[in-house]
Design an enzyme around this catalytic site. Sequence first.
Site, PDB file in Angstrom:
ATOM      1  N   ASN A 190      62.337  39.646  21.129  1.00  0.00           N
ATOM      2  CA  ASN A 190      62.500  38.314  20.544  1.00  0.00           C
ATOM      3  C   ASN A 190      63.954  37.908  20.705  1.00  0.00           C
ATOM      4  OD1 ASN A 190      62.559  35.958  19.060  1.00  0.00           O
ATOM      5  ND2 ASN A 190      62.259  36.955  17.081  1.00  0.00           N
ATOM      6  N   GLY A 191      64.192  36.889  21.506  1.00  0.00           N
ATOM      7  CA  GLY A 191      65.554  36.451  21.783  1.00  0.00           C
ATOM      8  C   GLY A 191      66.152  35.528  20.743  1.00  0.00           C
ATOM      9  N   ASP A 192      65.527  35.431  19.576  1.00  0.00           N
ATOM     10  CA  ASP A 192      66.083  34.606  18.485  1.00  0.00           C
ATOM     11  C   ASP A 192      65.691  35.252  17.156  1.00  0.00           C
ATOM     12  OD1 ASP A 192      67.310  32.578  17.071  1.00  0.00           O
ATOM     13  OD2 ASP A 192      65.628  31.190  17.263  1.00  0.00           O
ATOM     14  N   LEU A 193      66.165  36.459  16.933  1.00  0.00           N
ATOM     15  CA  LEU A 193      65.758  37.232  15.757  1.00  0.00           C
ATOM     16  C   LEU A 193      66.822  37.161  14.675  1.00  0.00           C
ATOM     17  CD1 LEU A 193      63.705  39.172  14.464  1.00  0.00           C
ATOM     18  CD2 LEU A 193      64.985  41.069  15.493  1.00  0.00           C
ATOM     19  N   ASP A 221      69.373  41.160  20.342  1.00  0.00           N
ATOM     20  CA  ASP A 221      69.804  40.268  19.262  1.00  0.00           C
ATOM     21  C   ASP A 221      70.357  41.010  18.047  1.00  0.00           C
ATOM     22  OD1 ASP A 221      70.148  37.581  19.399  1.00  0.00           O
ATOM     23  OD2 ASP A 221      68.184  37.025  18.642  1.00  0.00           O
TER      24      ASP A 221
END
Length: 293
Positions: A190-193, A221
């Site tokens: 997940n690139g936006d955690l 992240d």
Amino acid sequence: MGGFTVPRSFLESPRWWRGGGEWLAGLAEAVREQCARWRLTIDGAPAHGSNALVVPVIREGEGFVLRLTPPGPDVAELIAALRFWDGRGTVRLVDADAEAGVMLLERLSATSLNDVPVDEAMHELGVVMDRLAVPAPDHVPDTGTAVARRMATMPQEWERLGRPFDGRILDETLVIGQRLSLAAGDDAVNGDLHAEQVLRGGREPWLVVDPVLMRGDRAFDLGRVLWTRLDEMPRPDDVVRCFDIVVRAAGVEPAHGRDWVLYRAVDYWLWGLGAGLTEDPVRCHRLVSVFRA
């Protein structure tokens, strides 16, 4: 149903200063039409972030949420990410219409990992990182390429911003980035955690909403996980303790995790300064100071 009203706080969000008025104007009608289409009944007051309206609904006695956001590539990517993970560590997608920007999702608690003590949040975020790290599809963006592309712009950005920190920090970051770009791995990431986007669930204790699917290194992240709760870590020892909690739960080797924290902190430090942010660059400076020591 006919009396549905979009919250004024959503209509007046700064997000819409850059456009979106036409979508907002039709939003109440879109809610009514989608509820009719999917046989939904509104079941409470809507909520929202900066970009999406979320309406609690029921169908055949079961609770869901209807999520509406302006159509675009980000919507299709989110739908694809949720379909890929299929509820493993993420909110479950029940139905979707990418062209309309609409999704029907399982209903979660409003409680996020931002609402729990920082040590607990760090542990659970590490668990989530590990939970999401299944073999990733080949076609999604990979963390190694993201690092390599960003590295190509960092020196010029550092110069343009007036050399805002010691050049040795930049040099070390580029060396670290070279390592990270060459050994990315094949995990789903997940690139936006961060804590605010992980909500309490029922079938799993904590579930991610709005994931950005990438392929590569699960520790990508790790820096964001820390800097978004950094104000609750007043001393360097607190930062190190929270870091240790995350990497242990995520199954990340500490030296490798340290590399990711340093690289992403400098990355975001530069980006934040360029975007005119004032608080996050200070947090990134703190992280760099702790992990360079």
